[in-house]
Motif scaffolding. Structure first.
Motif: not given
Length: 155
Positions: A41-44, A78-82, A86-91
């Motif tokens: 969440y920090c980057p947001y 922000a969308a790119a970071y998201c 998301g890829v990191f969290l899912i992976g």
């Protein structure tokens, strides 16, 4: 900022109260997942702080075109970071003042109304539901503010 955080925290407490009624594994999962998610969440928060400063400077310079362009570019970042997060969290992961009120209402509604029926799955969807509810306020508010500032600058 502290007022908005405290309002959001109230919704989190209500959600946690509902989750506490589930088994201990669900409680531990929600706690660990929440702490892990804070890193993402920090980057947001920083996108928001950056755009607040950027917008303020450009409104002061009567350059609303820059504000709109900056918001668009920041939204892309922000969308790119998201997507990357998301890829990191899912992976790699195994855990799953009006905007704040909207978030509190969203978390509270899920906590009171859906956790008892749908259990842990509903608890996992509480934050996304809160963010969507907050955006229902934030997006029109942003559009309204830009229109009003545009009128002022055109004078």
């Amino acid at each position: 900022m502290w007022k908005e955080n405290s309002i959001t925290a109230i919704g989190s407490v209500i959600l946690q109260t509902a989750v506490n009624g589930l088994e201990s594994t669900a409680v531990a999962s929600m706690t660990a997942g929440g702490k892990f998610a804070m890193f993402f969440y920090c980057p947001y928060d920083e996108f928001g702080a950056t755009m607040a400063t950027y917008a303020g400077q450009n409104v002061g310079a009567c350059r609303l075109d820059r504000v709109t362009k900056g918001m668009l570019h920041c939204s892309y970042l922000a969308a790119a970071y998201c997507v990357l997060a998301g890829v990191f969290l899912i992976g790699f992961g195994k855990l799953a003042i009006f905007a704040g009120v909207a978030e509190m209402v969203g978390r509270s509604a899920v906590g009171f109304g859906f956790v008892t029926v749908f259990g842990f799955t509903a608890a996992c969807l509480a934050s996304p539901a809160a963010w969507i509810l907050a955006d229902l306020f934030l997006i029109p508010a942003y559009c309204y503010c830009v229109r009003e500032l545009d009128k002022i600058i055109e004078k």
